[in-house]
Design a protein around this motif. Structure first.
Motif, short mmCIF file in Angstrom:
data_model
loop_
_atom_site.label_atom_id
_atom_site.label_comp_id
_atom_site.label_asym_id
_atom_site.label_seq_id
_atom_site.Cartn_x
_atom_site.Cartn_y
_atom_site.Cartn_z
N VAL A 46 12.70 0.79 11.58
CA VAL A 46 12.25 0.92 10.18
C VAL A 46 12.14 -0.41 9.45
CG1 VAL A 46 13.07 3.28 9.81
CG2 VAL A 46 14.61 1.37 9.33
N LYS A 47 12.68 -1.49 10.04
CA LYS A 47 12.79 -2.74 9.29
C LYS A 47 11.48 -3.52 9.16
CE LYS A 47 17.73 -3.25 10.05
NZ LYS A 47 18.80 -4.03 10.71
N SER A 48 10.46 -3.16 9.91
CA SER A 48 9.19 -3.89 9.78
C SER A 48 8.64 -3.75 8.36
CB SER A 48 8.17 -3.33 10.77
OG SER A 48 6.88 -3.83 10.44
N PRO A 49 8.14 -4.83 7.79
CA PRO A 49 7.52 -4.73 6.46
C PRO A 49 6.33 -3.76 6.45
CG PRO A 49 7.26 -6.96 7.39
CD PRO A 49 8.17 -6.22 8.29
N THR A 50 5.74 -3.51 7.61
CA THR A 50 4.60 -2.59 7.69
C THR A 50 5.00 -1.15 7.37
OG1 THR A 50 3.84 -4.04 9.48
CG2 THR A 50 2.61 -2.02 9.15
N ALA A 51 6.31 -0.88 7.42
CA ALA A 51 6.76 0.50 7.16
C ALA A 51 6.42 0.95 5.75
CB ALA A 51 8.27 0.60 7.41
N ASP A 52 6.43 0.02 4.81
CA ASP A 52 6.13 0.40 3.43
C ASP A 52 4.72 0.96 3.33
OD1 ASP A 52 8.59 -0.38 1.97
OD2 ASP A 52 8.10 -2.32 2.89
N GLY A 53 4.61 2.08 2.68
CA GLY A 53 3.31 2.72 2.55
C GLY A 53 2.82 3.38 3.83
N TYR A 54 3.75 3.76 4.71
CA TYR A 54 3.33 4.38 5.99
C TYR A 54 2.74 5.76 5.78
CZ TYR A 54 7.12 7.74 5.86
OH TYR A 54 7.92 8.78 5.51
N ARG A 55 3.04 6.38 4.66
CA ARG A 55 2.62 7.77 4.41
C ARG A 55 1.13 7.96 4.65
NH1 ARG A 55 3.44 10.98 -0.73
NH2 ARG A 55 2.75 12.67 0.62
N GLY A 56 0.79 9.00 5.35
CA GLY A 56 -0.61 9.28 5.64
C GLY A 56 -1.06 8.60 6.92
N TYR A 57 -0.30 7.58 7.35
CA TYR A 57 -0.70 6.83 8.54
C TYR A 57 0.12 7.22 9.76
CZ TYR A 57 -3.61 4.22 5.41
OH TYR A 57 -4.57 3.89 4.50
N THR A 58 0.52 8.47 9.83
CA THR A 58 1.27 8.92 10.99
C THR A 58 1.05 10.40 11.23
OG1 THR A 58 3.48 9.31 11.88
CG2 THR A 58 3.30 9.10 9.49
N GLY A 59 1.04 10.76 12.50
CA GLY A 59 0.91 12.16 12.87
C GLY A 59 2.22 12.74 13.36
N GLY A 60 3.32 12.00 13.20
CA GLY A 60 4.62 12.53 13.62
C GLY A 60 5.40 11.57 14.51
N SER A 61 4.71 10.65 15.20
CA SER A 61 5.40 9.73 16.11
C SER A 61 6.39 8.87 15.34
CB SER A 61 4.40 8.80 16.79
OG SER A 61 3.39 9.54 17.40
N PHE A 62 5.96 8.38 14.20
CA PHE A 62 6.83 7.51 13.39
C PHE A 62 8.06 8.28 12.90
CE2 PHE A 62 8.03 5.81 9.18
CZ PHE A 62 8.45 4.56 9.59
N GLN A 63 7.84 9.51 12.46
CA GLN A 63 8.98 10.30 11.96
C GLN A 63 10.00 10.56 13.08
OE1 GLN A 63 5.82 10.79 11.29
NE2 GLN A 63 5.46 11.83 9.34
N ASP A 64 9.51 10.89 14.28
CA ASP A 64 10.44 11.15 15.38
C ASP A 64 11.20 9.88 15.75
OD1 ASP A 64 9.65 13.72 15.45
OD2 ASP A 64 8.68 13.65 17.41
N MET A 65 10.49 8.77 15.76
CA MET A 65 11.08 7.49 16.14
C MET A 65 12.18 7.06 15.16
SD MET A 65 11.01 4.98 18.34
CE MET A 65 9.75 5.74 19.36
N THR A 66 12.05 7.48 13.90
CA THR A 66 12.95 6.96 12.86
C THR A 66 13.83 8.04 12.21
OG1 THR A 66 11.23 7.20 11.18
CG2 THR A 66 11.32 5.09 12.33
N ARG A 67 13.80 9.23 12.77
CA ARG A 67 14.58 10.32 12.18
C ARG A 67 16.05 9.94 12.01
NH1 ARG A 67 17.74 14.26 14.19
NH2 ARG A 67 17.12 13.93 16.35
N ILE A 68 16.62 9.25 13.01
CA ILE A 68 18.06 8.98 12.98
C ILE A 68 18.38 7.55 12.52
CG2 ILE A 68 18.68 10.71 14.70
CD1 ILE A 68 18.48 8.57 16.86
N ALA A 69 17.42 6.92 11.83
CA ALA A 69 17.63 5.52 11.41
C ALA A 69 18.75 5.38 10.37
CB ALA A 69 16.33 4.95 10.84
#
Lengths: 273, 273
Positions: free
Chosen positions: A186-209
């Motif tokens: 989650v620490k990448s600056p690219t994470a900001d504004g991720y909404r809309g730019y994911t189909g679920g992979s990002f959420q699974d990858m970061t669920r337990i962050a």
């Protein structure tokens, strides 16, 4: 059989609720405010005062606190005392270093949530999950059976047995490394504004962050060597992709991806067996 | 409005099904065996023979094949032709390099599955998902509106607009890096026999490990620099945890975990906005 649960957080609280659903009452031990809540919500029968009264004690505390609880208190002679920490070798060693009258069983419920505390306790948290019982040559078979039977009452789908070394190696990989990767991801600056730019992979990858940093530092530090082994392996694997990408070597990249796909398919086959 | 979908795999097949559910017929183009299946299952109205007949063309092919399809075929003058590739800059540049009569719109449906092919096509795949429309100063507003309206018909929950650079940076991080990490993660020898030793973290971390290596090499190689940026950042972040663990520096480890937790909470707040 008098049962006490020390530590009424997410896991301990869920245990008392799951047992209650199975018609089994337990007493609880925790800070006064947590006990008040547990009593008010009818989660526990009573606040435990004298630990010598109990035939079975579950210790649902973080590793360091669990070791203190196990080594600084006295329990009924022959009582079954089980801790539920996510690392087992360090606890087992600490318990073995002191003479004791009780029968120790290490266990690890393979269930959790991204939230903690008694208010998130859930009677169905363990439904279908694995309960791992960690055994060594000093483990009393009848004591382990007691914990196994109570686990089934709590809703666990199966009880697995192994030694602490095997447990800690598996958990370093399946759980602890996953928490580190998720927390780092989650620490990448690219994470900001991720909404809309994911189909679920990002959420699974970061669920337990969002780990509780104190609890997990405690857990990691009790399993340092095995986590380091997995973490170094993963960093080195990721370096292979980095080299292939950076060299523009599509053949090497495809071979790396193919090896991962084949391994994933093999793991999925194991799962179906 | 005559609509054609070139490439009836998971995405193209799901598009034709989703349009059909909305009462909109489309024709299809693919290999003969895929077309036979699509006709037999009533997924498409007809097999497309003459591309000049179509007012709207969706190109649901992997990046290299999409570029060939877009640059080597002729379309009706003014036709809206949209590719659905997961990288946008490389396609946009390839299309812009050639004179064309059609109106190009790059788009990227933020939905997928771990399986591929027409047999896994699903009319509800896009339900509630984002459709990203990639625009530049040559984008025809009416053409973009046509794709946006058809996206809503397919069930997309929202249509997002950005330029290809922004899209590719976000996707390098939310999707492509996640696929690399997942693919690398399964390679540890500890993965064998993981069953029973996980409460879900491992499954989430590795859900997308089984990538189609040819498709993803194609995607990665079309977005190399942005993926490399994210991959190097993550490797360097993981190195921080490695150093803290290896030095036994619990304070540093706790600070790293805390920073990740705070960032995760910030991202969750963004999600709720």
């Amino acid at each position: 059989m008098n049962i006490m649960i020390a530590g009424l957080g997410l896991i301990g609280g869920s245990m008392t609720l799951a047992l209650k659903t199975a018609g089994i009452q337990s007493d609880g031990f925790d800070r006064e405010d947590v006990l008040s809540y547990a009593l008010q919500e009818n989660m526990i029968a009573r606040a435990a005062r004298d630990f010598m009264e109990y035939d079975v004690v579950f210790v649902a505390l973080p590793p360091k606190a669990a070791v203190r609880f196990l080594t600084e208190n006295s329990f009924k002679k022959g009582a079954v005392v089980a801790d539920v920490c996510g690392v087992k070798g360090a606890i087992e060693r600490a318990v073995s270093d002191k003479p004791r009258d009780y029968r120790y069983v290490g266990c690890h419920p393979m269930a959790g949530k991204e939230v903690s505390g008694i208010r998130n306790a859930d009677a169905s948290l363990f439904r279908g999950a694995s309960m791992i019982l960690v055994e060594n040559d000093r483990t009393d078979p009848a004591a382990a059976e007691t914990i196994a039977a109570l686990s089934v009452s709590m809703g666990f789908g199966r009880v697995i047995r192994c030694d602490s070394d095997y447990h800690d190696a598996k958990i370093a990989y399946t759980s602890q490394l996953a928490h580190i990767v998720s927390n780092a991801y989650v620490k990448s600056p690219t994470a900001d504004g991720y909404r809309g730019y994911t189909g679920g992979s990002f959420q699974d990858m970061t669920r337990i962050a969002g780990v509780d940093e104190k609890l997990w530092t405690d857990l990691f530090s009790a399993n340092r060597e095995k986590i380091l082994y997995e973490l170094r392996l993963l960093i080195s694997e990721l370096g292979e992709y980095e080299r292939a990408l950076s060299a523009g070597d599509d053949k090497a990249l495809e071979a790396l991806l193919r090896a991962g796909r084949l391994k994933k398919e093999e793991l999925d086959r194991q799962k179906r067996l």
